[in-house]
Design a protein around this motif. Structure first.
Motif, PDB file in Angstrom:
ATOM      1  N   ILE A 189      -0.997 -38.649  42.782  1.00 48.83           N
ATOM      2  CA  ILE A 189      -0.579 -40.052  42.793  1.00 48.83           C
ATOM      3  C   ILE A 189      -1.760 -40.954  43.138  1.00 48.83           C
ATOM      4  O   ILE A 189      -1.934 -42.028  42.550  1.00 48.83           O
ATOM      5  N   THR A 190      -2.592 -40.507  44.087  1.00 50.25           N
ATOM      6  CA  THR A 190      -3.788 -41.270  44.444  1.00 50.25           C
ATOM      7  C   THR A 190      -4.680 -41.480  43.230  1.00 50.25           C
ATOM      8  O   THR A 190      -5.137 -42.600  42.949  1.00 50.25           O
ATOM      9  N   VAL A 191      -4.929 -40.394  42.485  1.00 51.03           N
ATOM     10  CA  VAL A 191      -5.782 -40.472  41.305  1.00 51.03           C
ATOM     11  C   VAL A 191      -5.143 -41.352  40.228  1.00 51.03           C
ATOM     12  O   VAL A 191      -5.817 -42.178  39.596  1.00 51.03           O
ATOM     13  N   MET A 192      -3.848 -41.196  40.025  1.00 53.88           N
ATOM     14  CA  MET A 192      -3.156 -41.958  38.987  1.00 53.88           C
ATOM     15  C   MET A 192      -3.219 -43.461  39.260  1.00 53.88           C
ATOM     16  O   MET A 192      -3.490 -44.253  38.355  1.00 53.88           O
ATOM     17  N   LEU A 193      -2.999 -43.856  40.507  1.00 52.82           N
ATOM     18  CA  LEU A 193      -3.039 -45.280  40.844  1.00 52.82           C
ATOM     19  C   LEU A 193      -4.462 -45.837  40.732  1.00 52.82           C
ATOM     20  O   LEU A 193      -4.659 -46.981  40.294  1.00 52.82           O
ATOM     21  N   ALA A 194      -5.455 -45.023  41.102  1.00 52.89           N
ATOM     22  CA  ALA A 194      -6.849 -45.445  40.943  1.00 52.89           C
ATOM     23  C   ALA A 194      -7.200 -45.600  39.469  1.00 52.89           C
ATOM     24  O   ALA A 194      -7.927 -46.528  39.074  1.00 52.89           O
ATOM     25  N   GLN A 195      -6.682 -44.692  38.627  1.00 47.88           N
ATOM     26  CA  GLN A 195      -6.898 -44.792  37.183  1.00 47.88           C
ATOM     27  C   GLN A 195      -6.266 -46.070  36.638  1.00 47.88           C
ATOM     28  O   GLN A 195      -6.830 -46.732  35.764  1.00 47.88           O
ATOM     29  N   THR A 196      -5.092 -46.406  37.149  1.00 49.44           N
ATOM     30  CA  THR A 196      -4.399 -47.610  36.681  1.00 49.44           C
ATOM     31  C   THR A 196      -5.247 -48.851  36.912  1.00 49.44           C
ATOM     32  O   THR A 196      -5.430 -49.683  36.013  1.00 49.44           O
ATOM     33  N   VAL A 197      -5.798 -48.977  38.121  1.00 49.56           N
ATOM     34  CA  VAL A 197      -6.635 -50.140  38.434  1.00 49.56           C
ATOM     35  C   VAL A 197      -7.939 -50.095  37.638  1.00 49.56           C
ATOM     36  O   VAL A 197      -8.393 -51.115  37.105  1.00 49.56           O
ATOM     37  N   SER A 198      -8.539 -48.907  37.542  1.00 50.17           N
ATOM     38  CA  SER A 198      -9.815 -48.770  36.840  1.00 50.17           C
ATOM     39  C   SER A 198      -9.692 -49.161  35.371  1.00 50.17           C
ATOM     40  O   SER A 198     -10.530 -49.893  34.838  1.00 50.17           O
ATOM     41  N   MET A 232     -10.349 -38.945  52.344  1.00 54.13           N
ATOM     42  CA  MET A 232     -10.618 -39.340  50.966  1.00 54.13           C
ATOM     43  C   MET A 232      -9.507 -40.229  50.427  1.00 54.13           C
ATOM     44  O   MET A 232      -9.776 -41.239  49.759  1.00 54.13           O
ATOM     45  N   ILE A 233      -8.254 -39.881  50.700  1.00 55.87           N
ATOM     46  CA  ILE A 233      -7.139 -40.720  50.260  1.00 55.87           C
ATOM     47  C   ILE A 233      -7.229 -42.094  50.917  1.00 55.87           C
ATOM     48  O   ILE A 233      -7.009 -43.131  50.273  1.00 55.87           O
ATOM     49  N   PHE A 234      -7.589 -42.112  52.207  1.00 53.51           N
ATOM     50  CA  PHE A 234      -7.728 -43.374  52.931  1.00 53.51           C
ATOM     51  C   PHE A 234      -8.812 -44.248  52.302  1.00 53.51           C
ATOM     52  O   PHE A 234      -8.621 -45.458  52.115  1.00 53.51           O
ATOM     53  N   LEU A 235      -9.962 -43.658  51.974  1.00 54.55           N
ATOM     54  CA  LEU A 235     -11.046 -44.427  51.366  1.00 54.55           C
ATOM     55  C   LEU A 235     -10.654 -44.944  49.984  1.00 54.55           C
ATOM     56  O   LEU A 235     -10.995 -46.076  49.614  1.00 54.55           O
ATOM     57  N   GLY A 236      -9.938 -44.099  49.213  1.00 53.62           N
ATOM     58  CA  GLY A 236      -9.484 -44.539  47.901  1.00 53.62           C
ATOM     59  C   GLY A 236      -8.532 -45.722  48.013  1.00 53.62           C
ATOM     60  O   GLY A 236      -8.655 -46.713  47.283  1.00 53.62           O
ATOM     61  N   GLY A 237      -7.574 -45.638  48.934  1.00 50.60           N
ATOM     62  CA  GLY A 237      -6.653 -46.749  49.147  1.00 50.60           C
ATOM     63  C   GLY A 237      -7.358 -47.994  49.643  1.00 50.60           C
ATOM     64  O   GLY A 237      -7.031 -49.124  49.238  1.00 50.60           O
ATOM     65  N   SER A 238      -8.345 -47.815  50.516  1.00 51.46           N
ATOM     66  CA  SER A 238      -9.121 -48.953  51.026  1.00 51.46           C
ATOM     67  C   SER A 238      -9.882 -49.640  49.894  1.00 51.46           C
ATOM     68  O   SER A 238     -10.001 -50.873  49.864  1.00 51.46           O
ATOM     69  N   GLY A 239     -10.393 -48.828  48.955  1.00 52.53           N
ATOM     70  CA  GLY A 239     -11.105 -49.394  47.813  1.00 52.53           C
ATOM     71  C   GLY A 239     -10.197 -50.241  46.940  1.00 52.53           C
ATOM     72  O   GLY A 239     -10.576 -51.346  46.514  1.00 52.53           O
ATOM     73  N   LEU A 240      -8.988 -49.751  46.687  1.00 55.42           N
ATOM     74  CA  LEU A 240      -8.032 -50.516  45.884  1.00 55.42           C
ATOM     75  C   LEU A 240      -7.639 -51.804  46.604  1.00 55.42           C
ATOM     76  O   LEU A 240      -7.525 -52.877  45.980  1.00 55.42           O
ATOM     77  N   SER A 291     -15.815 -52.107  46.324  1.00 53.26           N
ATOM     78  CA  SER A 291     -14.449 -51.611  46.134  1.00 53.26           C
ATOM     79  C   SER A 291     -14.361 -50.659  44.954  1.00 53.26           C
ATOM     80  O   SER A 291     -13.708 -49.612  45.027  1.00 53.26           O
ATOM     81  N   MET A 292     -15.047 -50.984  43.859  1.00 49.18           N
ATOM     82  CA  MET A 292     -15.004 -50.145  42.660  1.00 49.18           C
ATOM     83  C   MET A 292     -15.698 -48.809  42.901  1.00 49.18           C
ATOM     84  O   MET A 292     -15.257 -47.764  42.416  1.00 49.18           O
ATOM     85  N   ILE A 293     -16.800 -48.844  43.651  1.00 49.74           N
ATOM     86  CA  ILE A 293     -17.481 -47.594  43.996  1.00 49.74           C
ATOM     87  C   ILE A 293     -16.568 -46.700  44.831  1.00 49.74           C
ATOM     88  O   ILE A 293     -16.473 -45.489  44.615  1.00 49.74           O
ATOM     89  N   LEU A 294     -15.859 -47.306  45.784  1.00 49.70           N
ATOM     90  CA  LEU A 294     -14.972 -46.550  46.670  1.00 49.70           C
ATOM     91  C   LEU A 294     -13.877 -45.839  45.892  1.00 49.70           C
ATOM     92  O   LEU A 294     -13.741 -44.613  45.974  1.00 49.70           O
ATOM     93  N   PHE A 295     -13.088 -46.588  45.119  1.00 47.92           N
ATOM     94  CA  PHE A 295     -11.950 -45.923  44.497  1.00 47.92           C
ATOM     95  C   PHE A 295     -12.351 -45.069  43.300  1.00 47.92           C
ATOM     96  O   PHE A 295     -11.699 -44.071  42.999  1.00 47.92           O
ATOM     97  N   LYS A 296     -13.451 -45.400  42.633  1.00 43.37           N
ATOM     98  CA  LYS A 296     -13.890 -44.556  41.521  1.00 43.37           C
ATOM     99  C   LYS A 296     -14.473 -43.232  42.010  1.00 43.37           C
ATOM    100  O   LYS A 296     -14.235 -42.177  41.422  1.00 43.37           O
TER     101      LYS A 296
END
Length: 422
Positions: free
Chosen positions: A21-30, A85-93, A108-113
């Motif tokens: 789910i973390t990856v999917m939501l990051a993909q959505t924003v990316s 890692m999940i925390f950093l990804g969420g923080s990036g979004l 932010s883009m570096i973080l979640f990507k």
């Protein structure tokens, strides 16, 4: 016993689900970046050159960070490393939605990507504990199914998502908040577990290398995938970035028609992720379903450049989408099945390949952009269509670890067991 070694416990599904789910939501924003770019440019007051630099630089840095992030994560307890890692990804979004300047946007883009890519390498140690060897290809297929779902949400459905949440900022903030909730749930839900006994290729703890990255770098299979895979990613990203311009400016398609055709790519990528593992299992071999796409994809991408016929374009886009992901779960599974590797070395191997893939994605936009300065956009993309041929040639040299290989090894093990017991 067979039921135990082929089933996945509910907790295992839950842990993998949180990562997916973390990856999917990051993909959505990316993948929504291009769709919401006019609003972002208006809010932050920058032009297309800065927009391109933000996308390219963030992708490049994310790729370079993959190996060190995974190397650090595999040395730590997964309860805390993956939570971080999940925390950093969420923080990036979350930071993406709150950004007030280009520096914050880039950060932010570096973080979640980077988390979007590296967490797939770090979660290997969890997979080995919770997923039997016989179901790794299936699980990798599900994992890679959710990525194009995120891509589809970020392209075809983003208009409705933006309308529901009230703009790009609130969308990123809400999705980031959801990921942060997952970061809180991870250590609560996580339980340690011994590696599955059915994962016979995984070495014992006593044989683990002091430096899994160095051990992974000695493997021919890793380098074959690291050099081959980015060539398919290069044209894939180039198509997502530049084909819409070619379609509207040269082929005469409307924005709606262009969006429809482009949206078929991730849809069929999702279909491929679920169906190719079962197809490989039915024929008993993985390799033919990997290398064949190196010779099909150049043709299907090239067709996208040639015609305005929507039926032909739809078929070509469907083939591009299916072929871009059909080999993915099979290629990842090869890394799990290399004999004698500890799970940390498998994770390191995965991180090396993921780094190469991410760099290929970064280079896709850069190469076409630079070539278009000295030739037409059509010519630049046509040249990049040839790149997957390299994938097809190199992957011919991959080892075969499909169903028939596993059945043969199992029969040998059973025969040896009978001899020893007698």
């Amino acid at each position: 016993m067979n039921k135990v070694t082929t089933s996945i416990e509910k907790r295992g599904w839950g842990l993998l689900g949180m990562v997916w789910i973390t990856v999917m939501l990051a993909q959505t924003v990316s993948f929504s970046y291009g769709m919401v770019l006019p609003d972002i440019m208006s809010d932050l007051q920058f032009g297309y050159d800065t927009a391109g630099n933000l996308a390219g630089i963030s992708q490049l840095i994310a790729g370079l960070l993959t190996i060190p992030i995974v190397a650090l994560a595999t040395k730590l307890d997964p309860r805390y490393s993956i939570m971080g890692m999940i925390f950093l990804g969420g923080s990036g979004l979350l930071l993406f939605g709150l950004a007030q300047n280009t520096f914050t946007m880039l950060t932010s883009m570096i973080l979640f990507k980077s988390i979007m890519v590296s967490i797939l390498g770090a979660v290997v140690v969890v997979k080995v504990k919770w997923v039997p060897q016989t179901r790794l290809t299936e699980i990798n297929g599900i994992e890679n199914f959710l990525q194009p779902i995120g891509q589809t949400l970020g392209t075809m459905a983003i208009v409705y998502i933006l309308a529901f949440f009230g703009g790009w900022r609130m969308t990123a903030i809400v999705l980031g908040s959801l990921v942060l909730v997952l970061a809180i749930l991870w250590p609560i839900f996580y339980r340690d577990k011994k590696e599955m006994t059915s994962n016979t290729n995984v070495a014992s703890q006593s044989t683990v290398a002091k430096n899994p990255i160095l051990q992974a770098m000695k493997l021919k299979t890793v380098w074959l995938l690291a050099f081959a895979w980015p060539t398919t990613t290069l044209i894939w990203v180039a198509a997502f970035t530049f084909w819409p311009s070619h379609a509207t400016d040269t082929l005469g398609l409307t924005i709606g028609q262009t969006g429809f055709i482009l949206g078929l790519i991730p849809i069929f990528s999702a279909i491929a992720s679920l169906t190719s593992p079962y197809l490989a299992k039915s024929i008993g071999y993985d390799k033919p379903l990997i290398w064949i796409w190196g010779f099909i994809l150049p043709v299907s991408y090239f067709i996208l450049l040639q015609t305005s016929n929507l039926v032909i374009l739809a078929i070509a886009a469907a083939i591009c989408g299916y072929g871009a992901y059909a080999f993915v779960p099979l290629a990842y599974t090869i890394l799990y099945r290399i004999p004698g590797l500890h799970s940390k070395t498998v994770a390191a191997s995965t991180s090396i390949v993921l780094t190469a893939i991410t760099l290929g994605a970064a280079l896709g936009s850069i190469i076409v952009g630079q070539l278009s300065e000295i030739m037409t956009l059509y010519s630049a993309m046509a040249i990049c269509c040839l790149a997957p041929f390299i994938f097809g040639i190199l992957t011919l040299f991959l080892p075969e670890y499909g169903r028939k290989y596993m059945e043969k090894n199992q029969a040998i093990d059973e025969e040896n067991s009978i001899k020893h017991s007698s």
